[in-house]
Structure formats: structure tokens, C-alpha cells
Write a protein that holds these residues in place. Structure first.
Motif, mmCIF file in Angstrom:
data_model
loop_
_atom_site.group_PDB
_atom_site.id
_atom_site.type_symbol
_atom_site.label_atom_id
_atom_site.label_comp_id
_atom_site.label_asym_id
_atom_site.label_seq_id
_atom_site.Cartn_x
_atom_site.Cartn_y
_atom_site.Cartn_z
ATOM 1 N N SER A 168 50.874 39.914 30.733
ATOM 2 C CA SER A 168 50.694 39.214 31.991
ATOM 3 C C SER A 168 49.731 38.029 31.835
ATOM 4 O O SER A 168 50.137 36.872 31.904
ATOM 5 C CB SER A 168 50.165 40.208 33.032
ATOM 6 N N ASP A 179 56.332 48.702 28.776
ATOM 7 C CA ASP A 179 56.264 48.027 30.072
ATOM 8 C C ASP A 179 56.935 46.662 29.896
ATOM 9 O O ASP A 179 56.329 45.730 29.379
ATOM 10 C CB ASP A 179 54.779 47.877 30.470
ATOM 11 N N ILE A 209 56.094 41.727 27.296
ATOM 12 C CA ILE A 209 55.548 40.394 27.566
ATOM 13 C C ILE A 209 54.293 40.627 28.404
ATOM 14 O O ILE A 209 54.343 41.315 29.434
ATOM 15 C CB ILE A 209 56.544 39.499 28.332
ATOM 16 N N MET A 229 48.202 48.925 35.115
ATOM 17 C CA MET A 229 48.565 49.964 34.139
ATOM 18 C C MET A 229 47.299 50.530 33.474
ATOM 19 O O MET A 229 47.181 51.744 33.293
ATOM 20 C CB MET A 229 49.497 49.387 33.065
ATOM 21 N N GLY A 280 55.863 34.231 37.527
ATOM 22 C CA GLY A 280 55.517 35.462 36.821
ATOM 23 C C GLY A 280 54.949 36.559 37.706
ATOM 24 O O GLY A 280 55.182 37.741 37.450
ATOM 25 N N ASN A 334 58.625 49.456 41.721
ATOM 26 C CA ASN A 334 57.845 48.572 40.829
ATOM 27 C C ASN A 334 57.490 49.327 39.535
ATOM 28 O O ASN A 334 57.663 50.555 39.469
ATOM 29 C CB ASN A 334 56.574 48.083 41.545
ATOM 30 N N PRO A 335 56.999 48.633 38.539
ATOM 31 C CA PRO A 335 56.642 49.300 37.276
ATOM 32 C C PRO A 335 55.487 50.291 37.411
ATOM 33 O O PRO A 335 55.443 51.293 36.698
ATOM 34 C CB PRO A 335 56.244 48.140 36.361
ATOM 35 N N THR A 336 54.565 50.048 38.329
ATOM 36 C CA THR A 336 53.456 50.998 38.490
ATOM 37 C C THR A 336 54.003 52.370 38.892
ATOM 38 O O THR A 336 53.550 53.406 38.399
ATOM 39 C CB THR A 336 52.470 50.521 39.577
ATOM 40 N N ALA A 370 57.999 44.674 32.317
ATOM 41 C CA ALA A 370 58.064 44.092 33.669
ATOM 42 C C ALA A 370 58.634 42.680 33.658
ATOM 43 O O ALA A 370 59.402 42.301 34.541
ATOM 44 C CB ALA A 370 56.665 44.082 34.297
ATOM 45 N N HIS A 371 58.264 41.893 32.637
ATOM 46 C CA HIS A 371 58.669 40.488 32.606
ATOM 47 C C HIS A 371 59.951 40.236 31.823
ATOM 48 O O HIS A 371 60.322 39.078 31.634
ATOM 49 C CB HIS A 371 57.564 39.647 31.943
ATOM 50 N N LYS A 421 61.434 40.083 39.255
ATOM 51 C CA LYS A 421 60.768 38.922 38.646
ATOM 52 C C LYS A 421 61.859 37.969 38.142
ATOM 53 O O LYS A 421 62.386 37.172 38.896
ATOM 54 C CB LYS A 421 59.842 39.352 37.516
ATOM 55 N N ASN A 476 53.033 46.480 26.647
ATOM 56 C CA ASN A 476 53.870 45.536 27.404
ATOM 57 C C ASN A 476 54.625 44.644 26.423
ATOM 58 O O ASN A 476 54.086 44.205 25.412
ATOM 59 C CB ASN A 476 53.080 44.733 28.444
ATOM 60 N N TYR A 512 48.653 45.128 31.518
ATOM 61 C CA TYR A 512 48.487 44.732 32.917
ATOM 62 C C TYR A 512 47.421 45.615 33.586
ATOM 63 O O TYR A 512 47.371 46.833 33.345
ATOM 64 C CB TYR A 512 49.841 44.908 33.611
#
Ligand SMILES: Cc1ncc(COP(=O)(O)O)c(C=O)c1O
Length: 385
Positions: A158, A183, A156, A106, A17, A76-78, A185-186, A209, A154, A103
Motif C-alpha cells: 500500500s 493479501d 502489491i 492487517m 489505490g 473487504n480484505p480485512t 488487495a491491489h 479497487k 501483500n 497494510y
């Protein structure tokens, strides 16, 4: 499957993850791009990268169901969220509604932005354990006020590894006339993702990821209505371009100075790899490992699952609450003594051990964690049961 990855075979890797893990064929593809770039930097960067990028975007667009011209790659997401944040014309008092499961990077991004603008970041408390999707949605909207302008969520999480009902929340947000930012990300390569179905205004996801790309490969999808308002985070040749492309949005976002876009170009290799291993079947098996082991770990640690043990809330990760006053020492011991890479995370004062299962994780790996924790409980004061 583990031999197909570059992971150290001496480590039991249960932390997919955090930063993913890259299989050899995808990493080879990545290095192939890097070698081509270094062999002829001018040809690669000026002449060839636009068509390479287009091809890679087409593969990702098919995978997440959107048009290639509606997203751009980010490291990256940031980066993606900073790009959006910078362009939102929020005024003092305006509110951004998020959950209290976002996250940390964020939360910090929004806190920074709010300090600069006078806007307010509202983290709605999501009560644990989750009892239903309906409850999650209701908890989230408790943070809503007439000052809410944006929702951020998000899909999913973190630290808690929960699947949030992003689609339902975006639908309600649209009825309320709010800007929606997800978000994810996952999400890509983990659970099904259909950007046309979710209908978020902005959606960020990673390839590095669960899609198994090398690090530094993510994307930001932007609904057409918002493309013109989006400033570039890094202003470069795409602004006042001397050779404008088909879209000002993409000129702004895709020309960001000299950089190595090799990781972005691996999307076709990632999709190919996932198809070759029949990822939907493999993902189901990996989810099954989570569903079969979650309660067992909670029993061992004397805690309770934070959600119903079902695919509605859990993908290829679960977070087991653990009673410890020494989370860093626990993490270090699991790695140092037992050679198990696994995060011990703190969210809102609660500590979780988060297990991730990708295709290279077996029941034997999970059993090794179980035995290690059992020994930690009986021989140290790191966990109280
Ligand atoms: C929900 C969520 N958002 C974003 C990220 C990653 O963001 P970044 O790579 O920009 O630090 C993660 C990483 O684990 C995450 O879990």
C-alpha cells in the motif's frame, strides 16, 4: 475515459489505490441489483440470490483462474483475513512471518490475534531502495525461524506501492511446510493474477479497487485442503444448515445473515467493462505513465526512487519519498488549494506521496501535481528538498 466515471470532474483524482473508483455502467448494474432486491426482498434473498451469486462467481473465477467453488465474496480484505485468523490453530510462540510493508489494518489484525493467542507477528525488514527481486526474497526470509508456521504477504504493498514476488515466496514457504496467505488487495485488474500459478493457500483480493466494482466487493480464495478447517466469521444459517448445499465450506461462508450482496453481483459487469475498454492495453499505458514520471518527481522532491523503475516492481502506482515533517498539512494543501486527491503516507517513519494511474488519469493530471508540488516547495515550509 474520465467522463465514464462518477468522479467529481473538478478534482484531479490520483488516489485510485485507496478505494478505487466506479464507472457509470458498473454502478448502473449495481443499482439494478439493489432495485431488484428492494422490489421483492424475499424472492431475491431466498430464491434468486444463490443462482445470481453462482453466475457472478463464474465470471470472477475465469478472471483470476480458480474454481468458483473455491472462493467466496467478502466486503473487504480485512474481513477475509479476520476469517482466516480466527480459524488458525496457532499456539503460544508460533510465528506469523510478514514483511514490514503490510497494510496497517492487517498489521492490527495480526497484532490483535497474537495478543489473544500468544503467537508472534514478525515483520521482516525489506531494505529500501529495492535492488532486485532476489534481495526482496532474501530480506523477507531473514524473518524466518523454526517457529514460523504461517507467512503473510501483500502482493502489491500500500504505502510503498511495490510488487512483491508472492509466487516465489509461496513456493519456498510450501517447501518449508508453511501456511501461505497472500493479501492481493491491489492485484485483480491491475497486474495479471492466476491463482493456480501462485498456489497460495489463502488469497484475498478486491474487485472494488482495480476491477472498478462498487465498494464492498472482495473475495477470499481458499485451497481445498483448508476449506474444512475454516470457521465462519459470522455464524448464521449456514452452520448446521437445514438445507445444506453442495459444500459446507460455502454454506458457512456465504450465509451471513441479511445483507445486500449487490456489490458481489457486479463481477460480470466489471469483467465486461474491462474487456470492452481493452484493459490490458489501458493498464500498460497507465503503467507507462508511472515509469515515465517517477524519476521526474523524485528529482523535484530531491529524493530517490525506492526501486528500479521497471514493470518488475511497479504497476499503476508509485510512491515518491518526500521530506516533510507535516504530511497531514501537505495532503490537505494538495486537496484544499490544488484540488488534487492524493495520499501522503507514513510507513516505518518514511513519508511517501503515492500516485495512482487508472484509465481516467492523463499526463496533464500528473503535470498538475508536478506544478502544485513545485509551488508548495517554493512558497511553503511543508517540503524540504
Ligand atoms: C495491501 C492492502 N491490503 C488491504 C487493503 C484494504 O483492506 P480493507 O479494505 O479491508 O481496509 C488495502 C487498501 O488499500 C491494501 O493496500
Amino acid at each position: 475515459m474520465k467522463t465514464q466515471f462518477l468522479l467529481d470532474p473538478n478534482i484531479i483524482y490520483l488516489n485510485h489505490g485507496s478505494f478505487g473508483a466506479c464507472p457509470k455502467p458498473i454502478f448502473d448494474d449495481y443499482q439494478k441489483w439493489q432495485r431488484e432486491l428492494e422490489a421483492e426482498p424475499v424472492q431475491f434473498i431466498i430464491y434468486n440470490s444463490p443462482k445470481y451469486l453462482k453466475e457472478s462467481k463464474r465470471a470472477l473465477a475465469n478472471f483470476v483462474n480458480c474454481a468458483p467453488e473455491d472462493f467466496f465474496f467478502t466486503p473487504n480484505p480485512t474481513f477475509a483475513i479476520n476469517t482466516i485468523m480466527r480459524s488458525l490453530d496457532l499456539q503460544p510462540g508460533d510465528e506469523i512471518l510478514a514483511s514490514d510493508n503490510e497494510y496497517g489494518a492487517m498489521d492490527r489484525t495480526w497484532n490483535f490475534f497474537c495478543k489473544k493467542t500468544g503467537a508472534k507477528y514478525v515483520r521482516a525488514e525489506v531494505n529500501l531502495p529495492i535492488v532486485s527481486k532476489k534481495q526482496m526474497i532474501a530480506d523477507f526470509w531473514k524473518g524466518y525461524s523454526e517457529k514460523t508456521k504461517v507467512i503473510f504477504l501483500n502482493q502489491i504493498s500500500s504505502a510503498t506501492a511495490l510488487i512483491f514476488p508472492a509466487k516465489e515466496i509461496c513456493e519456498r514457504a510450501k517447501e518449508l511446510g508453511l501456511i501461505t496467505i497472500v493479501d492481493g488487495a491491489h492485484v485483480p485488474g491491475h497486474i495479471d493474477l492466476d491463482l493456480q500459478d501462485i498456489k497460495a493457500d489463502f488469497y484475498t483480493g478486491t474487485l472494488h479497487k482495480w476491477m472498478l466494482a462498487p465498494k464492498g466487493s472482495s473475495f477470499l480464495y481458499v485451497k481445498k485442503d483448508f476449506q474444512d478447517m475454516l470457521d465462519p466469521l459470522i455464524v448464521s444459517w449456514g452452520y448446521e444448515s437445514v438445507a445444506p448445499g453442495e459444500s459446507r465450506f460455502l454454506d458457512y461462508q456465504e450465509q451471513q445473515g441479511t445483507r445486500d450482496i449487490s456489490a458481489f453481483l457486479t463481477a460480470p459487469a466489471c469483467v465486461r467493462f474491462l474487456e470492452e475498454i481493452d484493459w490490458k492495453t489501458r493498464a500498460k499505458e497507465a503503467r507507462q505513465l508511472i515509469l515515465e514520471n517517477y524519476q521526474r518527481f523524485c528529482d523535484l522532491l530531491g529524493t530517490n526512487p525506492i526501486c528500479p523503475i521497471s514493470e518488475e516492481f511497479l504497476g499503476q502506482m508509485c510512491s515518491i519519498p518526500v521530506n516533510t515533517s507535516k504530511p497531514a498539512e501537505l495532503k490537505d494543501m494538495l486537496y484544499g488549494k490544488y484540488r488534487i486527491e492524493i495520499p501522503v503516507m507514513n510507513l516505518n517513519g518514511n513519508i511517501y506521496i503515492r500516485i495512482s494511474t487508472h484509465v481516467y488519469v492523463s499526463q496533464a493530471d500528473i503535470d498538475a501535481l508536478y506544478l502544485a508540488l513545485k509551488e508548495v516547495i517554493s512558497t511553503t515550509d511543508l517540503i524540504f528538498v
